[in-house]
Write an enzyme that holds these catalytic residues in place. Structure first.
Site, PDB file in Angstrom:
ATOM      1  N   GLU A 186       0.838  -1.212   0.000  1.00 32.88           N
ATOM      2  CA  GLU A 186       0.000   0.000   0.000  1.00 32.88           C
ATOM      3  C   GLU A 186       0.866   1.252   0.000  1.00 32.88           C
ATOM      4  O   GLU A 186       0.539   2.250  -0.635  1.00 32.88           O
ATOM      5  CB  GLU A 186      -0.949  -0.043   1.214  1.00 32.88           C
ATOM      6  N   GLU A 237       3.861 -10.798   0.766  1.00 33.48           N
ATOM      7  CA  GLU A 237       2.430 -10.502   0.689  1.00 33.48           C
ATOM      8  C   GLU A 237       2.015 -10.323  -0.773  1.00 33.48           C
ATOM      9  O   GLU A 237       2.185  -9.233  -1.328  1.00 33.48           O
ATOM     10  CB  GLU A 237       2.111  -9.207   1.443  1.00 33.48           C
ATOM     11  N   GLY A 296      -6.523  -8.300   1.619  1.00 34.05           N
ATOM     12  CA  GLY A 296      -7.872  -7.774   1.835  1.00 34.05           C
ATOM     13  C   GLY A 296      -8.891  -8.292   0.841  1.00 34.05           C
ATOM     14  O   GLY A 296     -10.002  -7.773   0.742  1.00 34.05           O
ATOM     15  N   SER A 354      -4.860 -12.075   3.535  1.00 37.03           N
ATOM     16  CA  SER A 354      -6.074 -12.800   3.925  1.00 37.03           C
ATOM     17  C   SER A 354      -5.797 -13.987   4.855  1.00 37.03           C
ATOM     18  O   SER A 354      -6.442 -15.030   4.740  1.00 37.03           O
ATOM     19  CB  SER A 354      -6.866 -13.238   2.691  1.00 37.03           C
TER      20      SER A 354
HETATM   21  P1  13P Z   1      -5.237  -8.726   5.027  1.00 33.22           P
HETATM   22  O1  13P Z   1      -4.867  -9.712   6.106  1.00 33.22           O
HETATM   23  O2  13P Z   1      -6.384  -7.850   5.414  1.00 33.22           O
HETATM   24  O3  13P Z   1      -5.383  -9.380   3.700  1.00 33.22           O
HETATM   25  O4  13P Z   1      -3.982  -7.709   4.907  1.00 33.22           O
HETATM   26  C1  13P Z   1      -2.713  -8.239   4.752  1.00 33.22           C
HETATM   27  C2  13P Z   1      -1.732  -7.128   4.906  1.00 33.22           C
HETATM   28  O5  13P Z   1      -1.632  -6.251   4.070  1.00 33.22           O
HETATM   29  C3  13P Z   1      -0.910  -7.118   6.123  1.00 33.22           C
HETATM   30  O6  13P Z   1       0.132  -6.213   6.010  1.00 33.22           O
END
Ligand code: 13P
Length: 255
Positions: A101, A171, A177, A217
């Protein structure tokens, strides 16, 4: 033996009052937990770090404390930024760096992540270096090229002594998400590949000591199968870390 680590990335969720309740709830859920066996870290927004530090100190909670970003300069005219000495003064143990992000929305680069890795270590905080591919990159078989570039970039001129203590989080962006998780086998394959890149960059000893987490997730229902993979040393958990019982269930799923 690598000690498993579950880190909750709260992203931009929870006021400091909500954060306090969440940490207290988590402490309640994990009252019997052996923190020496599985380390647990919470990474709240900057505004909650002081509150949680105070709670950890006063109630002797065994959680580690993490931040979600840091600026490379130690002070100066950088409106809106937070420095490493400021985080260290709050007893911050870990700093998440290069989250997708931040890369996608705030223009974070491999060079920037590399500079921040060094700044974290200069202030005695452990970086959690994130890497991962987009859905399009995955579909065009570019996963390995992408994560290799991110890992080599992040660790440029980082000494083996510091690298061995640094945490990596794989990730896949399409899994964040989205409710879509990499299969345990796919996550294992890419994480083993990342360990191979680190072995090439350093040596087997360093690469074997480094903890590599999976993120994307992670939930109580899939944690056990992911965490039982030989190269997966824990999880970086987003959405599921915002609820005490759910995060505690993930911690308990780690064997
Ligand atoms: P989620 O577990 O909501 O998919 O997010 C993962 C994340 O970006 C952790 O840094």
């Amino acid at each position: 033996m690598r000690k498993p680590l579950i880190a909750g990335n709260w992203k931009m969720y929870k006021t400091h009052l909500e954060a306090m309740r969440l940490v207290q709830g988590l402490a309640h859920e994990l009252a019997e937990h052996d923190f020496d066996a599985v380390e647990v870290v919470v990474c709240p927004p900057f505004t909650s770090l002081r509150t949680i530090q105070t709670l950890i100190d006063s109630d002797r909670y065994s959680f580690g404390l993490g931040a979600q970003n840091v600026h490379v300069e130690k002070e100066g005219a950088f409106t809106g930024e937070i420095s490493a000495p400021m985080l260290k003064a709050l007893d911050v143990d870990y700093v998440i760096l290069g989250h997708s992000e931040r890369r996608e929305l705030f223009g974070e680069t491999d060079e920037g992540v590399n500079a921040k890795v060094k700044v974290c270590w200069a202030n005695d905080m452990t970086p959690i270096v994130c890497c991962g591919e987009t859905e399009a990159e995955r579909e065009t078989a570019q996963t390995e090229t992408k994560v290799e570039r991110q890992i080599r970039g992040a660790f440029k001129n980082v000494t083996p002594e510091l690298a061995r203590k640094t945490v990596v989080a794989y990730e896949p962006i399409w899994a964040i998400g989205s409710g879509k998780t990499a299969t345990p086998q796919d996550a294992q394959t890419t994480i083993a590949f990342i360990r191979g890149v680190l072995e090439d960059e350093y040596d087997t000893g360093v690469a074997q000591e480094m903890r590599i987490l999976y993120g994307g997730s992670v939930k109580s229902g899939n944690a056990a199968s992911l965490m039982s993979q030989p190269d997966i040393d824990g999880g970086l958990v987003g959405g599921a870390s915002l609820e005490a019982a759910e995060l505690a269930a993930i911690v308990k799923a780690v064997k």
